[in-house]
Design a protein around this motif. Structure first.
Motif, short mmCIF file in Angstrom:
data_model
loop_
_atom_site.label_atom_id
_atom_site.label_comp_id
_atom_site.label_asym_id
_atom_site.label_seq_id
_atom_site.Cartn_x
_atom_site.Cartn_y
_atom_site.Cartn_z
N LEU A 175 1.51 -14.35 12.58
CA LEU A 175 0.64 -13.88 11.52
C LEU A 175 1.02 -12.46 11.14
O LEU A 175 1.37 -11.65 12.00
N ALA A 176 0.94 -12.13 9.84
CA ALA A 176 1.35 -10.80 9.39
C ALA A 176 0.62 -10.43 8.11
O ALA A 176 0.13 -11.29 7.37
N VAL A 177 0.55 -9.13 7.85
CA VAL A 177 0.05 -8.59 6.58
C VAL A 177 1.26 -8.32 5.71
O VAL A 177 2.10 -7.49 6.04
N TRP A 178 1.35 -9.03 4.60
CA TRP A 178 2.52 -8.88 3.71
C TRP A 178 2.25 -7.95 2.55
O TRP A 178 3.18 -7.42 1.95
N THR A 237 -4.82 18.81 3.62
CA THR A 237 -3.81 18.34 4.56
C THR A 237 -3.61 16.84 4.39
O THR A 237 -4.59 16.07 4.44
N GLU A 238 -2.38 16.42 4.18
CA GLU A 238 -2.13 14.98 4.05
C GLU A 238 -2.33 14.28 5.39
O GLU A 238 -1.88 14.77 6.43
N ILE A 239 -2.99 13.15 5.34
CA ILE A 239 -3.14 12.28 6.50
C ILE A 239 -2.18 11.10 6.32
O ILE A 239 -2.13 10.50 5.25
N ASP A 240 -1.43 10.78 7.36
CA ASP A 240 -0.53 9.63 7.30
C ASP A 240 -1.38 8.36 7.23
O ASP A 240 -1.99 7.95 8.20
N ALA A 241 -1.40 7.74 6.05
CA ALA A 241 -2.23 6.56 5.83
C ALA A 241 -1.40 5.29 5.71
O ALA A 241 -1.88 4.29 5.17
N ARG A 242 -0.14 5.32 6.20
CA ARG A 242 0.73 4.16 6.09
C ARG A 242 1.21 3.64 7.45
O ARG A 242 1.34 2.44 7.65
N SER A 243 1.50 4.54 8.37
CA SER A 243 2.11 4.12 9.63
C SER A 243 1.22 3.19 10.45
O SER A 243 1.71 2.41 11.27
N TRP A 244 -0.09 3.27 10.23
CA TRP A 244 -1.00 2.42 11.02
C TRP A 244 -0.74 0.94 10.80
O TRP A 244 -1.05 0.12 11.67
N LEU A 245 -0.15 0.59 9.64
CA LEU A 245 0.13 -0.82 9.38
C LEU A 245 1.17 -1.36 10.36
O LEU A 245 1.12 -2.54 10.74
N VAL A 273 -5.25 5.61 12.47
CA VAL A 273 -4.87 4.68 13.52
C VAL A 273 -5.87 3.53 13.54
O VAL A 273 -7.05 3.72 13.22
N PRO A 274 -5.42 2.32 13.87
CA PRO A 274 -6.36 1.20 13.94
C PRO A 274 -7.23 1.27 15.18
O PRO A 274 -6.74 1.60 16.27
N TRP A 301 0.85 -1.19 0.00
CA TRP A 301 0.00 0.00 0.00
C TRP A 301 0.89 1.24 0.00
O TRP A 301 1.71 1.44 0.89
N VAL A 302 0.76 2.08 -1.01
CA VAL A 302 1.56 3.31 -1.10
C VAL A 302 0.66 4.51 -1.37
O VAL A 302 1.14 5.56 -1.80
N GLY A 303 -0.63 4.34 -1.14
CA GLY A 303 -1.55 5.45 -1.32
C GLY A 303 -1.54 6.39 -0.13
O GLY A 303 -0.76 6.24 0.81
N THR A 304 -2.41 7.39 -0.19
CA THR A 304 -2.50 8.33 0.92
C THR A 304 -3.91 8.90 1.00
O THR A 304 -4.80 8.52 0.25
N MET A 305 -4.08 9.84 1.91
CA MET A 305 -5.39 10.38 2.22
C MET A 305 -5.22 11.86 2.57
O MET A 305 -4.21 12.25 3.17
#
Length: 364
Positions: free
Chosen positions: A228-231, A209-217, A274-275, A194-198
Motif C-alpha cells: 500500500l502506498a500514497v501516490w 521559519t520554513e517547516i519541512d512539510a514534505r519529508s514526512w511522506l 513528522v507523522p 504535494w509541493v506546499g510548505t509551512m
C-alpha cells in the motif's frame, strides 16, 4: 615527470571540467539560498539534483545547464518579490512581480493571526519560459503604508488559500511560538504531488521559519502495510494538523486507488513535520472481514475465469495452459454454485450486490 605525477595530472584533466561545471550549479544554488523564503525545500531539491548528477554521468552537461538556469531564474524571482512593496489598494488588480508573463490576479484574501497581526495574500497565474503555465502565492504583511512579502511559492503549482494552525498543549492552551501558516500547493497534472510548505510565524519583526512539510511522506511510507502506498498529495486539516489520503495498491491505475484510506496525526518537531498516530483502513482487509469467505472465493474464481476465458489459445502450449487454469478453478461449476450461495445470503443486500457486480463484469 614521475609516473605518479603524470597520473595525478591525467586525473585532474579528466575531473576538472566536471568539477568546474558543477561549481557553476553550486554557485547558483548559493545565490538562490541567500534569497529564498524556503531554504529547506531548496536544499532537498538540490540533494535530489546531486543524486541525479551522480547517477546519470552521460547527461551531466544537460543536467548542469538546466539546473543552473533554473536556480538563476529562481534567484531573480525571489529577489524581485523581496523588493516588492505593493499597496493594499492595488493587490486585487496588480500582480506582485513574480516574473510570470501574462500574470493575472486570481484572488486575494487575509489571515488574522492570534497575535493580532493581519496577513494578506495574493494568488496569481501566468506563464514562464522554463515551465509553461505557472501559479504563485504571495503572503504579505503591513510595512508602513505598503505591504511587504514575507512568504511565497511559485512554479507549476495548483495553489490554494493559506491557512493558520495554532499549536496547543494537552490542556488546549496556545503554545508560545506556536503559530504556523501553511501554503497549500499541489503539482499540476494527474500526479497531484504535494509541493506546499509551512512556516512558523516568529512575529511581525522577524522572518518566518520554513517547516519541512514534505519529508514526512517518506516516513509515512515506511509505516504503511506492504503493498500500500500514497501516490498523490494528501489532503490536510490544518486546524487539527491532520492529513488523510487514499491508498494505492501496486496494480492500481493512477486515477483509481483501491487500497483504502490512511489518516495521520502530524506534529512539528524542530523545523519539520513528522507523522504521529497513523490509522489505516485497508480496503482488502475490510472486505475480507465483512464478507463470507465462500462468497469471496466464488467472486475471486469468477474474476479469474473471466480472465482466462478472454485469452487466445494461439498455440498448443497456450491452449493447454488455459485448459489447466479453467479446470483448476472449476469454472464450469460456477453457475451451479451461485444459486445456493445466493440463497444463503438472500437477505443480505450488500452480498447480493457483489454477486450482481461480478455477473455484470462477466457480461461486459
Amino acid at each position: 615527470m614521475r609516473p605518479l605525477a603524470i597520473l595525478a595530472l591525467l586525473i585532474s584533466v579528466i575531473v576538472a571540467p566536471a568539477a568546474v561545471a558543477q561549481e557553476t550549479v553550486e554557485g547558483a544554488y548559493r545565490r538562490a539560498m541567500a534569497v529564498t523564503p524556503t531554504p529547506t525545500t531548496l536544499r532537498l531539491e538540490q540533494e535530489e539534483w546531486r543524486a541525479q548528477w551522480t547517477e546519470y554521468t552521460e547527461e551531466r552537461a544537460d543536467l548542469e545547464r538546466f539546473r543552473a538556469n533554473e536556480l538563476e531564474l529562481a534567484t531573480r524571482r525571489h529577489s524581485a518579490i523581496r523588493a516588492a512593496r505593493p499597496a493594499l489598494s492595488g493587490l486585487a488588480s496588480t500582480c506582485v512581480d513574480t516574473a510570470l508573463a501574462g500574470c493575472t490576479v486570481e484572488r486575494i484574501g487575509s489571515l488574522a493571526l492570534p497575535d493580532g497581526t493581519t496577513l494578506y495574500f495574493q494568488a496569481q497565474s501566468g506563464s514562464s519560459d522554463d515551465v509553461g503555465m505557472s501559479e504563485a502565492l504571495i503572503v504579505l504583511q503591513t510595512e508602513g503604508q505598503r505591504l511587504k512579502p514575507v512568504m511565497w511559492l511559485f512554479g507549476p503549482l495548483g495553489v490554494m488559500d493559506p491557512e493558520v494552525h495554532q499549536a496547543r498543549d494537552d490542556n488546549g492552551e496556545a503554545l508560545a511560538k506556536g503559530t504556523y501558516v501553511a501554503l497549500p500547493a499541489y503539482g499540476q497534472g494527474t500526479g497531484m504531488q504535494w509541493v506546499g510548505t509551512m512556516f512558523r510565524w516568529n512575529g511581525s519583526s522577524a522572518a518566518p521559519t520554513e517547516i519541512d512539510a514534505r519529508s514526512w511522506l517518506a516516513d509515512l511510507a515506511e509505516t504503511l502495510p506492504p503493498g500500500l502506498a500514497v501516490w498523490k498529495g494528501p489532503s490536510f486539516r490544518w486546524d487539527y494538523l491532520m492529513a488523510e489520503s487514499s491508498l494505492w495498491q501496486e496494480s492500481d491505475a493512477n486515477c483509481c486507488p483501491t487500497g483504502g484510506k490512511v489518516g495521520v496525526d502530524l506534529k512539528v518537531e524542530g523545523d519539520r513535520l513528522v507523522p504521529g498516530y497513523v490509522s489505516v483502513t485497508d480496503a482488502v482487509l475490510t472486505v475480507a472481514q465483512s464478507v463470507d469467505p465462500d462468497v469471496l472465493q466464488w467472486i475471486a474464481r469468477q474474476q479469474q475465469c473471466q480472465h482466462w476465458a478472454g485469452e487466445e489459445p494461439y498455440d498448443a502450449e497456450r491452449g493447454a495452459q488455459i485448459g489447466e487454469a479453467v479446470t483448476r478453478l472449476g469454472c464450469e461449476s460456477l453457475d451451479a454454485e451461485e444459486g445456493p450461495l445466493r440463497a444463503r445470503f438472500a437477505d443480505n443486500v450488500a452480498v447480493t450486490a457483489l454477486f450482481d457486480r461480478a455477473r455484470g463484469q462477466a457480461r461486459q
